[in-house]
Design an enzyme around this catalytic site. Sequence first.
Site, mmCIF file in Angstrom:
data_model
loop_
_atom_site.group_PDB
_atom_site.id
_atom_site.type_symbol
_atom_site.label_atom_id
_atom_site.label_comp_id
_atom_site.label_asym_id
_atom_site.label_seq_id
_atom_site.Cartn_x
_atom_site.Cartn_y
_atom_site.Cartn_z
ATOM 1 N N ASP A 216 -25.357 -61.267 -11.027
ATOM 2 C CA ASP A 216 -25.404 -62.097 -9.830
ATOM 3 C C ASP A 216 -24.951 -61.304 -8.603
ATOM 4 O O ASP A 216 -24.094 -60.418 -8.690
ATOM 5 C CB ASP A 216 -24.483 -63.304 -10.005
ATOM 6 C CG ASP A 216 -24.390 -64.129 -8.737
ATOM 7 O OD1 ASP A 216 -25.388 -64.782 -8.405
ATOM 8 O OD2 ASP A 216 -23.343 -64.078 -8.079
ATOM 9 N N GLU B 45 -30.168 -59.579 -9.408
ATOM 10 C CA GLU B 45 -30.474 -60.528 -8.340
ATOM 11 C C GLU B 45 -30.263 -59.805 -7.010
ATOM 12 O O GLU B 45 -29.147 -59.715 -6.510
ATOM 13 C CB GLU B 45 -29.565 -61.760 -8.425
ATOM 14 C CG GLU B 45 -29.963 -62.828 -7.414
ATOM 15 C CD GLU B 45 -28.799 -63.712 -6.966
ATOM 16 O OE1 GLU B 45 -29.068 -64.870 -6.608
ATOM 17 O OE2 GLU B 45 -27.656 -63.248 -6.942
#
Length: 683
Positions: A356, A411
């Site tokens: 993330d 990401e």
Amino acid sequence: MDATNENSENSVLGQGAANGLPNDGTGVIKMDPWLSPFKEELKKRYSKAQDWIKKIDETEGGLDKFSRGFEKFGINVDSQNNITYREWAPNATQAFFIGDFNDWSRESHPMKKDPFGVFEVVLPAVNGEPAIKHNSKIKISMVLPSGERIERIPAWITYVTQDLHISPVYDGRFWNPPKAERYVFKNPRPKKPESARVYEAHIGISSPELRVSTYKEFTLNMLPRIQHLGYNVIQLMAIMEHAYYASFGYQINSFFAASSRYGSPEELKELIDTAHGMGIVVLLDVVHSHASKNVLDGLNEFDGTDSCYFHGGPKGKHELWDSRLFNYGSHEVLRFLLSNLRFWMDEYMFDGFRFDGVTSMLYTHHGIGTGFCGGYHEYFGPGVDEEAVAYLMIANELLHDLYPEMITIAEDVSGMPALCVNLSLGGIGFDYRLAMAIPDMWIKILKEVKDDNWDMANICFTLTNRRHGEKTIAYCESHDQALVGDKSIMMHLCDAEMYTNMSTLTAFTPVIERGMALHKMIRLITHALGGEGYLNFEGNEFGHPEWLDFPRAGNDNSFWYARRQFNLTADDLLRYKFLNEFDSGMQHAEQKYGWLHSPQAYISLKNEADKVIVFERAGLVWVFNFHPTKSYPDYRIGIEQEGTYRVVLNTDTKAYGGFERIDAGTRFFTTPTAIVLALESTL
């Protein structure tokens, strides 16, 4: 690079120096000559990662040993049930191990400090049993140079619990169940799938009920659903323990602890093992981009300073996320983070990670106030956090070396070149990146453009605009687009009638008919054109009718929107079942034909007047008619491979909520012809 040569080219490049490519981090330039002006920056990045690897080899006996820090730090029990507890807290002058086991005595179990700031204490077994009871509460008490005493939850703790009736602050627990109560894995890890069909899921919301769902319930109810749909990868969110449920798992306080709000560590292991038995790969959504600023039950100010695990001062704070930022240039922080990855792989048998917030890690500005235009100058220079880049390089190298079948996904919204290229070539080493521009495109046109004015060329460009040789996972909408304040694609399409006309007992109105058709078509064209992998957030496969909003003060701590209403697909009187079955048909068709691991599609037609898109991929011919009112009998298209074709997937079948306007039995023939034209005057 020619798209048709992408896979073979990448396999050659993947061997790095063995094929005569430079061994200095500039091999990626062969893939992308536009990187040539940044040769020295590429060398510098590569050198920084190699310097760390060399240092770790010399001082720690190699990355393998270094990344097993959880065997040294935290609380470990040996074969004779002796307990050793070690903690890195360089600023503290004294430390004491405290808990239920010694009636919270702040003097009875002092710890010894070594020259590197590591405290240690050994608790011998008592009558052959551990001196601390399983699941009892524990802490570390420390004295600072000022004389102040502080207490913290151990940084490497593997289980913490929260009793909101008493306090939001977590309690550290000694997790050491008897052998009979420990889950034993039965199934081997599945092989890495050629095509990644990813089901993004959150344990707590995976039920229609107004409460937090559990690992056990996910294993029993969700795994068969995911298997039926045809997904072969599950991406589990919000597993690493986070103090605030509504943070969606993005404010981690205990990095080695599986969230206790869903159940026990053993129940999470059972979930993963059961998925493996179904042939499904399980990825962990890992958050190494930042950490909770909690002091009492997090890493913040762990040893009384603001710079133990994090950068000190403003550099260590994320102004938008209100969280702490790791110091990736610290030896002990590298040990902590690399060991964290290794722990989840070894202890829980995860098959990889979705990292993330990679954009925040890659840049010193964290992407704040930065609109990336794609200019290569944005990816090099002072705006890049080279320590974080080196950490990600080392992490990917370590993981892929130890677990060749594992998967890492980044990401990143910036489009950093070489993000998904091997370290040997100067890349950062991820397997996939998320195609974050695709959901932005769909939401933008759904908000701003009537569907009869959609730009076919722009849709095709956005879906195919990706870096060759670097794999991309495409998606129409993820959890980001499901959050409160936004709308799902189905809500954009059918908002006016979602609560009145999704019943099969009501008339099939133009809004619902068009909305369902576009919902299926948007997913199918994204799946087919958008990348080398596909992702769906749970519930969106059937057009979940509501956004996602966790219990919080602003909604009176309601669970009404913190759930997924899977019961809607089981109701034969509702149309959601048609969208659910189409999604299943789409995944199973990919499983059979494998377009995700085939070369990028060749688009042969983008007809703006007809609103028709035609392309070929994986030996299949794809025809999309986006026109709101026109159908086209006897529509002629050009294709590469001659022969007789039959329909294998059709959004308009009755099983998928359509009108059966296309006869599935129809055989489509090619008619090879050639004509040469000349001016009449020359005849």
